[in-house]
Design a protein around this motif. Structure first.
Motif, PDB file in Angstrom:
ATOM      1  N   VAL A  71     -49.923   3.902 -20.124  1.00  0.00           N
ATOM      2  CA  VAL A  71     -49.818   5.343 -20.302  1.00  0.00           C
ATOM      3  C   VAL A  71     -48.436   5.708 -20.845  1.00  0.00           C
ATOM      4  CG1 VAL A  71     -51.561   5.918 -18.568  1.00  0.00           C
ATOM      5  CG2 VAL A  71     -49.176   5.648 -17.878  1.00  0.00           C
ATOM      6  N   SER A  72     -48.360   6.881 -21.429  1.00  0.00           N
ATOM      7  CA  SER A  72     -47.143   7.315 -22.106  1.00  0.00           C
ATOM      8  C   SER A  72     -46.277   8.192 -21.213  1.00  0.00           C
ATOM      9  CB  SER A  72     -47.525   8.094 -23.365  1.00  0.00           C
ATOM     10  OG  SER A  72     -48.027   9.375 -23.008  1.00  0.00           O
ATOM     11  N   PRO A  73     -45.040   8.477 -21.652  1.00  0.00           N
ATOM     12  CA  PRO A  73     -44.187   9.399 -20.890  1.00  0.00           C
ATOM     13  C   PRO A  73     -44.824  10.770 -20.690  1.00  0.00           C
ATOM     14  CG  PRO A  73     -42.858   8.185 -22.462  1.00  0.00           C
ATOM     15  CD  PRO A  73     -44.306   7.863 -22.768  1.00  0.00           C
ATOM     16  N   ARG A  74     -45.610  11.229 -21.658  1.00  0.00           N
ATOM     17  CA  ARG A  74     -46.283  12.525 -21.485  1.00  0.00           C
ATOM     18  C   ARG A  74     -47.201  12.494 -20.269  1.00  0.00           C
ATOM     19  NH1 ARG A  74     -48.378  14.124 -27.493  1.00  0.00           N
ATOM     20  NH2 ARG A  74     -46.404  14.838 -28.361  1.00  0.00           N
ATOM     21  N   THR A  75     -47.980  11.439 -20.137  1.00  0.00           N
ATOM     22  CA  THR A  75     -48.902  11.314 -19.010  1.00  0.00           C
ATOM     23  C   THR A  75     -48.137  11.171 -17.705  1.00  0.00           C
ATOM     24  OG1 THR A  75     -50.637  10.363 -20.383  1.00  0.00           O
ATOM     25  CG2 THR A  75     -50.762   9.891 -18.040  1.00  0.00           C
ATOM     26  N   LEU A  76     -47.028  10.459 -17.744  1.00  0.00           N
ATOM     27  CA  LEU A  76     -46.220  10.238 -16.545  1.00  0.00           C
ATOM     28  C   LEU A  76     -45.342  11.436 -16.194  1.00  0.00           C
ATOM     29  CD1 LEU A  76     -45.065   6.567 -17.261  1.00  0.00           C
ATOM     30  CD2 LEU A  76     -46.781   7.318 -15.587  1.00  0.00           C
ATOM     31  N   GLY A  77     -45.158  12.344 -17.125  1.00  0.00           N
ATOM     32  CA  GLY A  77     -44.294  13.497 -16.884  1.00  0.00           C
ATOM     33  C   GLY A  77     -42.824  13.177 -17.058  1.00  0.00           C
ATOM     34  N   GLY A  78     -42.497  12.146 -17.800  1.00  0.00           N
ATOM     35  CA  GLY A  78     -41.111  11.754 -18.060  1.00  0.00           C
ATOM     36  C   GLY A  78     -41.031  10.256 -18.256  1.00  0.00           C
ATOM     37  N   THR A  79     -39.826   9.781 -18.487  1.00  0.00           N
ATOM     38  CA  THR A  79     -39.620   8.347 -18.696  1.00  0.00           C
ATOM     39  C   THR A  79     -38.360   7.902 -17.978  1.00  0.00           C
ATOM     40  OG1 THR A  79     -39.345   6.594 -20.358  1.00  0.00           O
ATOM     41  CG2 THR A  79     -38.345   8.702 -20.875  1.00  0.00           C
ATOM     42  N   SER A  80     -38.368   6.695 -17.467  1.00  0.00           N
ATOM     43  CA  SER A  80     -37.173   6.151 -16.833  1.00  0.00           C
ATOM     44  C   SER A  80     -36.433   5.205 -17.772  1.00  0.00           C
ATOM     45  CB  SER A  80     -37.552   5.397 -15.551  1.00  0.00           C
ATOM     46  OG  SER A  80     -38.369   4.283 -15.867  1.00  0.00           O
ATOM     47  N   VAL A  81     -36.962   5.030 -18.968  1.00  0.00           N
ATOM     48  CA  VAL A  81     -36.359   4.111 -19.939  1.00  0.00           C
ATOM     49  C   VAL A  81     -35.849   4.908 -21.130  1.00  0.00           C
ATOM     50  CG1 VAL A  81     -36.810   2.191 -21.511  1.00  0.00           C
ATOM     51  CG2 VAL A  81     -37.876   2.222 -19.246  1.00  0.00           C
ATOM     52  N   SER A  82     -34.616   4.621 -21.536  1.00  0.00           N
ATOM     53  CA  SER A  82     -34.042   5.228 -22.735  1.00  0.00           C
ATOM     54  C   SER A  82     -33.780   4.129 -23.750  1.00  0.00           C
ATOM     55  CB  SER A  82     -32.731   5.937 -22.401  1.00  0.00           C
ATOM     56  OG  SER A  82     -32.945   6.963 -21.463  1.00  0.00           O
ATOM     57  N   LEU A  83     -33.800   4.510 -25.015  1.00  0.00           N
ATOM     58  CA  LEU A  83     -33.526   3.564 -26.098  1.00  0.00           C
ATOM     59  C   LEU A  83     -32.175   3.911 -26.704  1.00  0.00           C
ATOM     60  CD1 LEU A  83     -37.090   3.628 -27.617  1.00  0.00           C
ATOM     61  CD2 LEU A  83     -36.081   1.806 -26.243  1.00  0.00           C
ATOM     62  N   TYR A  84     -31.310   2.901 -26.831  1.00  0.00           N
ATOM     63  CA  TYR A  84     -29.959   3.083 -27.349  1.00  0.00           C
ATOM     64  C   TYR A  84     -29.944   2.507 -28.758  1.00  0.00           C
ATOM     65  CZ  TYR A  84     -24.835   3.281 -27.096  1.00  0.00           C
ATOM     66  OH  TYR A  84     -23.512   3.579 -27.291  1.00  0.00           O
ATOM     67  N   LEU A  85     -29.802   3.365 -29.747  1.00  0.00           N
ATOM     68  CA  LEU A  85     -29.876   2.959 -31.148  1.00  0.00           C
ATOM     69  C   LEU A  85     -28.519   3.145 -31.804  1.00  0.00           C
ATOM     70  CD1 LEU A  85     -31.716   2.060 -33.517  1.00  0.00           C
ATOM     71  CD2 LEU A  85     -32.257   4.486 -33.870  1.00  0.00           C
ATOM     72  N   GLU A  86     -27.914   2.030 -32.203  1.00  0.00           N
ATOM     73  CA  GLU A  86     -26.643   2.094 -32.919  1.00  0.00           C
ATOM     74  C   GLU A  86     -26.930   2.237 -34.399  1.00  0.00           C
ATOM     75  OE1 GLU A  86     -23.329  -0.387 -31.845  1.00  0.00           O
ATOM     76  OE2 GLU A  86     -24.301  -0.905 -29.951  1.00  0.00           O
ATOM     77  N   VAL A  87     -26.331   3.260 -35.005  1.00  0.00           N
ATOM     78  CA  VAL A  87     -26.582   3.595 -36.399  1.00  0.00           C
ATOM     79  C   VAL A  87     -25.249   3.824 -37.113  1.00  0.00           C
ATOM     80  CG1 VAL A  87     -28.858   4.581 -35.891  1.00  0.00           C
ATOM     81  CG2 VAL A  87     -26.843   6.057 -35.846  1.00  0.00           C
ATOM     82  N   PRO A  88     -25.256   3.771 -38.442  1.00  0.00           N
ATOM     83  CA  PRO A  88     -24.000   3.988 -39.166  1.00  0.00           C
ATOM     84  C   PRO A  88     -23.422   5.386 -39.000  1.00  0.00           C
ATOM     85  CG  PRO A  88     -25.613   2.886 -40.570  1.00  0.00           C
ATOM     86  CD  PRO A  88     -26.332   3.304 -39.316  1.00  0.00           C
ATOM     87  N   ASP A  89     -24.275   6.410 -38.782  1.00  0.00           N
ATOM     88  CA  ASP A  89     -23.792   7.781 -38.670  1.00  0.00           C
ATOM     89  C   ASP A  89     -24.669   8.538 -37.674  1.00  0.00           C
ATOM     90  OD1 ASP A  89     -23.113  10.490 -38.988  1.00  0.00           O
ATOM     91  OD2 ASP A  89     -22.834  10.313 -41.155  1.00  0.00           O
ATOM     92  N   ALA A  90     -24.231   8.583 -36.419  1.00  0.00           N
ATOM     93  CA  ALA A  90     -25.018   9.227 -35.368  1.00  0.00           C
ATOM     94  C   ALA A  90     -25.213  10.714 -35.627  1.00  0.00           C
ATOM     95  CB  ALA A  90     -24.343   9.016 -34.003  1.00  0.00           C
ATOM     96  N   ASP A  91     -24.220  11.366 -36.211  1.00  0.00           N
ATOM     97  CA  ASP A  91     -24.353  12.794 -36.508  1.00  0.00           C
ATOM     98  C   ASP A  91     -25.487  13.029 -37.499  1.00  0.00           C
ATOM     99  OD1 ASP A  91     -21.818  14.306 -35.267  1.00  0.00           O
ATOM    100  OD2 ASP A  91     -21.162  12.349 -36.007  1.00  0.00           O
ATOM    101  N   LEU A 130     -28.358   8.006 -29.752  1.00  0.00           N
ATOM    102  CA  LEU A 130     -27.939   7.595 -31.089  1.00  0.00           C
ATOM    103  C   LEU A 130     -26.427   7.488 -31.071  1.00  0.00           C
ATOM    104  CD1 LEU A 130     -30.251   9.806 -33.327  1.00  0.00           C
ATOM    105  CD2 LEU A 130     -30.669   7.543 -32.368  1.00  0.00           C
ATOM    106  N   SER A 131     -25.926   6.331 -31.490  1.00  0.00           N
ATOM    107  CA  SER A 131     -24.513   6.039 -31.291  1.00  0.00           C
ATOM    108  C   SER A 131     -23.909   5.360 -32.514  1.00  0.00           C
ATOM    109  CB  SER A 131     -24.370   5.116 -30.069  1.00  0.00           C
ATOM    110  OG  SER A 131     -23.023   4.842 -29.804  1.00  0.00           O
ATOM    111  N   THR A 132     -22.651   5.704 -32.787  1.00  0.00           N
ATOM    112  CA  THR A 132     -21.880   5.082 -33.857  1.00  0.00           C
ATOM    113  C   THR A 132     -20.506   4.728 -33.307  1.00  0.00           C
ATOM    114  OG1 THR A 132     -22.986   6.396 -35.553  1.00  0.00           O
ATOM    115  CG2 THR A 132     -20.862   5.403 -36.155  1.00  0.00           C
ATOM    116  N   GLU A 133     -20.125   3.469 -33.434  1.00  0.00           N
ATOM    117  CA  GLU A 133     -18.788   3.066 -33.003  1.00  0.00           C
ATOM    118  C   GLU A 133     -17.766   3.617 -33.994  1.00  0.00           C
ATOM    119  OE1 GLU A 133     -16.788  -0.916 -31.282  1.00  0.00           O
ATOM    120  OE2 GLU A 133     -17.510  -1.097 -33.349  1.00  0.00           O
ATOM    121  N   VAL A 134     -16.776   4.331 -33.468  1.00  0.00           N
ATOM    122  CA  VAL A 134     -15.707   4.875 -34.310  1.00  0.00           C
ATOM    123  C   VAL A 134     -14.342   4.327 -33.922  1.00  0.00           C
ATOM    124  CG1 VAL A 134     -16.965   6.989 -34.913  1.00  0.00           C
ATOM    125  CG2 VAL A 134     -15.491   6.965 -32.878  1.00  0.00           C
ATOM    126  N   GLU A 135     -14.286   3.666 -32.763  1.00  0.00           N
ATOM    127  CA  GLU A 135     -13.033   3.081 -32.287  1.00  0.00           C
ATOM    128  C   GLU A 135     -13.367   1.865 -31.434  1.00  0.00           C
ATOM    129  OE1 GLU A 135      -9.280   4.282 -29.327  1.00  0.00           O
ATOM    130  OE2 GLU A 135     -11.059   5.545 -29.373  1.00  0.00           O
TER     131      GLU A 135
END
Length: 150
Positions: A71-91, A130-135
């Motif tokens: 079942v999906s987060p919609r059916t569960l009413g939320g999610t306990s798992v997050s996805l961390y995506l590193e990208v060249p430009d988070a903005d 969504l994350s971009t390393e800047v330092e």
């Protein structure tokens, strides 16, 4: 050598259950530049299995199969798992995802560990960072900044 098991690499890929996988694939293409690389549709019209590539990462997904406990987060009413995506430009990626239908939960801001990061929820209930390393920040400095609340 007879009876030897084949050598395989160790890998971890997210496997997402979404309420409408076909629609979600389109969203992930628009929001994150994903490419569909595989899809198996079931006779009843549900997506039984699909794979998309976001950068070099494979994400697997399917429709809900409540009869199998999938079942999906919609059916569960939320999610306990997050996805961390590193990208060249988070903005830029956050703006792109919002334009595609995501909800921004926290705007992109500079974090104490040297990344610009924002949080969003996709239309299917999944939370993404969504994350971009800047330092580049050494662990000791990250710990110090965290203690100081920066």
């Amino acid at each position: 050598m007879a009876g030897a098991m084949p050598t395989t690499k160790v890998a971890l890929s997210p496997y997402l259950c979404v309420g409408n996988a076909a629609e979600a694939i389109g969203f992930y293409e628009r929001a994150f530049g994903a490419r569909q690389t595989m899809r198996i549709d079931m006779p009843d019209g549900r997506v039984g299995h699909a794979e998309i590539a976001i950068g070099e990462v494979t994400v697997m997904l399917s429709d809900e199969f409540p009869e199998m406990g999938v079942v999906s987060p919609r059916t569960l009413g939320g999610t306990s798992v997050s996805l961390y995506l590193e990208v060249p430009d988070a903005d830029a990626m956050t703006a792109q995802a919002e334009e595609a239908g995501a909800t921004v939960l926290r705007p992109v801001e500079l974090q104490f560990y040297g990344h610009r990061r924002g949080d969003l929820r996709d239309p299917y209930g999944r939370r993404w960072f969504l994350s971009t390393e800047v330092e580049q920040v050494r662990n000791e400095e990250i710990e110090r900044r965290a203690r100081e609340g920066r």
